[in-house]
Design an enzyme around this catalytic site. Structure first.
Site, PDB file in Angstrom:
ATOM      1  N   LYS A   1       1.078  -1.007  -0.146  1.00  0.00           N
ATOM      2  CA  LYS A   1      -0.038  -0.183  -0.403  1.00  0.00           C
ATOM      3  C   LYS A   1       0.647   1.250  -0.037  1.00  0.00           C
ATOM      4  O   LYS A   1       2.180   1.385   0.243  1.00  0.00           O
ATOM      5  CB  LYS A   1      -1.490  -0.538   1.347  1.00  0.00           C
ATOM      6  CG  LYS A   1      -2.097  -0.577   1.024  1.00  0.00           C
ATOM      7  CD  LYS A   1      -3.085  -0.261   1.729  1.00  0.00           C
ATOM      8  CE  LYS A   1      -4.998  -1.687   1.171  1.00  0.00           C
ATOM      9  NZ  LYS A   1      -5.420  -0.997   1.975  1.00  0.00           N
TER      10      LYS A   1
ATOM     11  N   ARG B   1      -5.333 -10.461   4.244  1.00  0.00           N
ATOM     12  CA  ARG B   1      -5.408  -9.879   3.063  1.00  0.00           C
ATOM     13  C   ARG B   1      -3.703 -10.231   1.834  1.00  0.00           C
ATOM     14  O   ARG B   1      -3.381  -8.172   2.281  1.00  0.00           O
ATOM     15  CB  ARG B   1      -6.232  -8.952   2.500  1.00  0.00           C
ATOM     16  CG  ARG B   1      -7.107  -8.757   1.512  1.00  0.00           C
ATOM     17  CD  ARG B   1      -7.670  -7.541   1.171  1.00  0.00           C
ATOM     18  NE  ARG B   1      -8.536  -7.168   0.103  1.00  0.00           N
ATOM     19  CZ  ARG B   1      -8.158  -6.342  -1.144  1.00  0.00           C
ATOM     20  NH1 ARG B   1      -6.840  -5.881  -0.669  1.00  0.00           N
ATOM     21  NH2 ARG B   1      -8.651  -6.684  -2.658  1.00  0.00           N
TER      22      ARG B   1
END
Length: 286
Positions: A221, A255
């Protein structure tokens, strides 16, 4: 005990959720699993590498071309049904914020609805309750789906995360979602700048103390990229470091894109913490 689909996971059992994007414009792989066969091969490899959950998404999280609910369903529903047929024991999650898509994928065999946009469609929790499937309750800071944060502020970002996620979880259970199938997610990068995501990570223990099992979506991210000043393809090490910290603080579901690498990190942390035995212990015994 966390119960999803046919699977049950003990309190200290780390669980990997592998990402399979059914989009032509994914930020990470630019559509590598948009077509059926590459996507099914990805599922097979992820399961072999240790993923218990497959998270299927039909719309990229970031800004881009408009994707209708009908198109999102076209990308995901048939694929969910095929994964269900080929992998009867795997937990199938679908990353969607739309109740129409949620109902369609549940009919096809999904076990979990991953609501990454924080209840923007309140009917999605009603769908989870109707079908008896799990629900991920995420903090997105009130952001609209597929928008990026702009000068967002919080008096206390973690206090806001706790208020929103626990509120969503309690509402889901009140609607009839099985309590043992509800997770909370701090929503790294969603409605947050890098400093917010770092603080959320540092204070994950406060979320664990709520008693709800916690999912973290850290993989490659922007907060990792900005912290280390690295482009998307060079964020794996930073992601794994953040994963180790999150595991030590008590997060349960991860995840991820890199399943095999994450499995090793989680197994190492679990063993150091005393929740898992070493795979081999011969040193000093021969």
């Amino acid at each position: 005990m966390l119960r999803l689909g046919r699977r049950e996971f003990a309190a200290h059992e780390p669980v990997i959720m592998a990402i399979v994007n059914r989009t032509p414009d994914s930020f990470y792989d630019q559509g590598a699993t948009f077509q059926d066969e590459p996507a099914l091969a990805r599922v097979e490899q992820a399961v072999a590498d240790g993923a218990a959950i497959i998270d299927i998404g039909g719309v990229k999280a970031g800004p881009g071309d408009e994707v209708s609910a009908e198109e999102e369903a076209r990308r995901t529903v048939g694929f969910v049904a095929e994964v269900r047929r080929r992998f009867p024991d795997v937990v199938i999650s679908v990353d969607t914020w739309r109740h129409e898509v949620g109902a369609a994928v549940c009919e096809a065999g999904a076990d979990l609805l991953n609501d990454a946009w924080g209840g923007v469609d309140p009917k999605l929790a009603e769908v989870a309750a109707r079908y008896g499937v799990g629900l991920v309750c995420t903090h997105a800071g009130g952001a609209e789906p597929r928008t990026r944060p702009h000068r967002v502020t919080y008096d206390d970002v973690v206090a806001d995360i706790l208020k929103v996620t626990v509120g969503l979880a309690e509402r889901a259970v009140a609607l009839g979602v099985p309590r043992e199938s509800v997770l909370i997610d701090p929503g790294h990068d969603f409605g947050k700048n890098t400093r917010h995501s770092l603080e959320a990570t540092r204070r994950l223990g406060e979320m664990v103390e709520t008693g709800w099992p916690m999912l973290v979506s850290l993989s490659n991210k922007d907060f990792v990229g900005e912290t280390l000043d690295r482009p998307v393809k060079e964020r794996v090490i930073g992601t794994l470091a953040t994963t180790a910290v999150s595991a030590w603080l008590g997060a349960q579901v991860y995840r991820v894109h890199e399943v095999a690498e994450t499995r090793q990190v989680l197994d190492m942390v679990a063993t150091i913490a005393g929740h898992r035995e070493p795979a081999v212990a011969r040193r000093g015994l021969a």
